[in-house]
Design an enzyme around this catalytic site. Sequence first.
Site, PDB file in Angstrom:
ATOM      1  N   SER A  55       0.828  -1.213   0.000  1.00 18.02           N
ATOM      2  CA  SER A  55       0.000   0.000   0.000  1.00 18.02           C
ATOM      3  C   SER A  55       0.864   1.265   0.000  1.00 18.02           C
ATOM      4  O   SER A  55       1.914   1.335   0.651  1.00 18.02           O
ATOM      5  CB  SER A  55      -0.879   0.016   1.253  1.00 18.02           C
TER       6      SER A  55
ATOM      7  N   LYS B  65     -14.314  -2.985   3.357  1.00 20.05           N
ATOM      8  CA  LYS B  65     -14.984  -1.680   3.312  1.00 20.05           C
ATOM      9  C   LYS B  65     -16.468  -1.760   3.701  1.00 20.05           C
ATOM     10  O   LYS B  65     -17.045  -0.770   4.109  1.00 20.05           O
ATOM     11  CB  LYS B  65     -14.867  -1.076   1.907  1.00 20.05           C
TER      12      LYS B  65
ATOM     13  N   ASP C 161     -13.545   8.669  -1.238  1.00 17.31           N
ATOM     14  CA  ASP C 161     -13.236   8.481  -2.666  1.00 17.31           C
ATOM     15  C   ASP C 161     -13.872   9.537  -3.571  1.00 17.31           C
ATOM     16  O   ASP C 161     -13.214  10.076  -4.459  1.00 17.31           O
ATOM     17  CB  ASP C 161     -13.688   7.089  -3.140  1.00 17.31           C
TER      18      ASP C 161
ATOM     19  N   ALA D 103     -19.917   0.630 -12.776  1.00 16.93           N
ATOM     20  CA  ALA D 103     -21.064   0.780 -11.876  1.00 16.93           C
ATOM     21  C   ALA D 103     -20.775   0.132 -10.523  1.00 16.93           C
ATOM     22  O   ALA D 103     -21.682  -0.281  -9.810  1.00 16.93           O
ATOM     23  CB  ALA D 103     -22.304   0.166 -12.517  1.00 16.93           C
TER      24      ALA D 103
ATOM     25  N   GLY E 157     -18.323   0.122  -6.726  1.00 15.66           N
ATOM     26  CA  GLY E 157     -18.193   1.015  -5.575  1.00 15.66           C
ATOM     27  C   GLY E 157     -17.552   2.347  -5.926  1.00 15.66           C
ATOM     28  O   GLY E 157     -18.018   3.405  -5.491  1.00 15.66           O
TER      29      GLY E 157
ATOM     30  N   ARG F  26     -26.473  -3.307 -13.814  1.00 14.05           N
ATOM     31  CA  ARG F  26     -25.829  -2.621 -12.676  1.00 14.05           C
ATOM     32  C   ARG F  26     -25.806  -1.107 -12.917  1.00 14.05           C
ATOM     33  O   ARG F  26     -25.980  -0.322 -11.990  1.00 14.05           O
ATOM     34  CB  ARG F  26     -24.395  -3.134 -12.463  1.00 14.05           C
TER      35      ARG F  26
HETATM   36  P1  ATR Z   1     -14.903  -1.174  -7.263  1.00 10.87           P
HETATM   37  O1  ATR Z   1     -15.385  -1.049  -5.856  1.00 10.87           O
HETATM   38  O2  ATR Z   1     -13.416  -1.115  -7.421  1.00 10.87           O
HETATM   39  O3  ATR Z   1     -15.583  -0.215  -8.187  1.00 10.87           O
HETATM   40  P2  ATR Z   1     -16.560  -3.398  -8.053  1.00 10.87           P
HETATM   41  O4  ATR Z   1     -17.667  -2.910  -7.195  1.00 10.87           O
HETATM   42  O5  ATR Z   1     -16.258  -4.866  -8.056  1.00 10.87           O
HETATM   43  O6  ATR Z   1     -15.201  -2.693  -7.698  1.00 10.87           O
HETATM   44  O7  ATR Z   1     -16.842  -2.909  -9.578  1.00 10.87           O
HETATM   45  C1  ATR Z   1     -15.976  -3.232 -10.604  1.00 10.87           C
HETATM   46  C2  ATR Z   1     -16.394  -2.481 -11.867  1.00 10.87           C
HETATM   47  O8  ATR Z   1     -15.461  -2.830 -12.887  1.00 10.87           O
HETATM   48  C3  ATR Z   1     -17.751  -2.879 -12.401  1.00 10.87           C
HETATM   49  O9  ATR Z   1     -18.309  -1.808 -13.119  1.00 10.87           O
HETATM   50  C4  ATR Z   1     -17.380  -4.043 -13.336  1.00 10.87           C
HETATM   51  O10 ATR Z   1     -18.322  -4.322 -14.346  1.00 10.87           O
HETATM   52  P3  ATR Z   1     -19.486  -5.408 -14.088  1.00 10.87           P
HETATM   53  O11 ATR Z   1     -20.517  -4.699 -13.273  1.00 10.87           O
HETATM   54  O12 ATR Z   1     -19.934  -5.764 -15.452  1.00 10.87           O
HETATM   55  O13 ATR Z   1     -18.829  -6.562 -13.356  1.00 10.87           O
HETATM   56  C5  ATR Z   1     -16.130  -3.471 -13.951  1.00 10.87           C
HETATM   57  N1  ATR Z   1     -15.279  -4.512 -14.532  1.00 10.87           N
HETATM   58  C6  ATR Z   1     -14.445  -5.342 -13.880  1.00 10.87           C
HETATM   59  N2  ATR Z   1     -13.789  -6.151 -14.744  1.00 10.87           N
HETATM   60  C7  ATR Z   1     -14.244  -5.819 -15.999  1.00 10.87           C
HETATM   61  C8  ATR Z   1     -13.933  -6.267 -17.317  1.00 10.87           C
HETATM   62  N3  ATR Z   1     -13.033  -7.235 -17.527  1.00 10.87           N
HETATM   63  N4  ATR Z   1     -14.563  -5.669 -18.353  1.00 10.87           N
HETATM   64  C9  ATR Z   1     -15.467  -4.684 -18.152  1.00 10.87           C
HETATM   65  N5  ATR Z   1     -15.799  -4.201 -16.918  1.00 10.87           N
HETATM   66  C10 ATR Z   1     -15.197  -4.765 -15.860  1.00 10.87           C
END
Ligand code: ATR
Length: 275
Positions: A15, A67, A103, A129, A131, A157
């Site tokens: 980190s 979180k 954030d 969409a 967190g 989502r």
């Molecule tokens: P965080 O809190 O970091 O935003 P999260 O709540 O798991 O993490 O959300 C991840 C985001 O990245 C979502 O919008 C996810 O899309 P999905 O809702 O379709 O899962 C997106 N994401 C993660 N991997 C992806 C990929 N390979 N291609 C497109 N979108 C992706």
Amino acid sequence: MTNTFGLIGYPIKHSLSPWIHNQFMKQLNIEGTYQLFEIEREDLFAEKIKRLKEIEVDGFNVTVPYKEKILPYLDEIDEQAKEVGAVNTVLCKNDSWIGYNTDGVGYMRALLNDYPHLEKHSRILLIGAGGAAKGILHALLQHGFKQITITNRTIVRAEELAAVHSMIATKTLKEVESNLHSYDVIIQTTSVGMKPNETKSPITLQHVNKQAIVSDIVYQPLKTTLLQEAEKNNLSIHLGHTMLLYQAQYAFEIWTGQRPEVAPLIDPLENILKG
Ligand code: ATR
């Protein structure tokens, strides 16, 4: 008085938060330490949190995967954290724990620091969409940005997120890709493009508006494939590591009541990230 700050999560060995908060303490002549409280086993979470209460920390950050898990241990939760349903900063004061999510505010501070004259009527495209998108959306709305479209791989989502606020449109990634000229600011909030998948990008910028700003919250690599493509198109870009610094600035402010300067940390952090 010596302060004790820290971070809970797993894995957190790499980190950047200790470095950032130590720089802030130095800058403001605040005595204290920032410690890593790694919680590897989720089944031991309650026990570890009890220990944290006993050692009387002044404040701590929370990262994955805790979180949401921290919520039942808090005495109060601020509005933004409630909206996002996740806490990344806890203030420990007079035996009570107050949860925040820094954030969204951090992102807005970072974006407006680079683009202070950004018009409130700018048409914004939010990619993602999860967190992070939720926090940023909330902050955008609080700042008075109203023309917002959300796109996401899983469109339901995006629709769920948009339903919380009126006036927000949703579109599939395909739809926005062929219609990109309609957006002034493109904000990438997913993990797509993060190391070790740095060649990936959630959209191509073929039909982009030549005045657009492209912002990516991914900071490893410092310049994602999306931002590299934006630069090739002579677009303005906004790098993700500035959000990391400003969300930490807001957390530090919550703990100490003092706002450290972020500017002196930007170049050194870039050097750290470039390895
Ligand atoms: P965080 O809190 O970091 O935003 P999260 O709540 O798991 O993490 O959300 C991840 C985001 O990245 C979502 O919008 C996810 O899309 P999905 O809702 O379709 O899962 C997106 N994401 C993660 N991997 C992806 C990929 N390979 N291609 C497109 N979108 C992706």
